[in-house]
Design a protein around this motif. Sequence first.
Motif: not given
Length: 149
Positions: A8-37
Amino acid sequence: MLLCWEVMMMIEYIQAALLIIAAFMIIVSAIGLLSLSNNTKNKVYARIHIVGIFDIACIIAMIGLGQYLLAGIYFILAPFTAHAIANAYWKKEDRENNADLMTVEEEVDENHPFIHPKEKMQALESEDSEKLKADERFSVTTIEIDEGE
């Protein structure tokens, strides 16, 4: 009991890692969308590509939150909607890429049985051609439908 707790702890760590990866991807793509001329060539297609990264990030986040069915449906529908938007833009509004589609070729092979020059077809339509009158196979009929009272 201890093994179940570790799983159960391992599943929670995997879920937390997936959420961190998703948050990072959202931040990177938001910066890319805003910086598009605004003068970017094919801006709509670039935006669709960046929004595709948002889609993948949301799918990863849904998996991390345990919403597997919703993630699967979104994984299937997101490419279809992106394609529909790109296709609609290509067909109706993208004059830059459709310039070659707007030109009509005037070269017509005289021996081709189905393709005829535009001028020849207009001449046949404008005059009362005996050939068109004699050919009864291609007649047009109309049916009047009474709407009722």
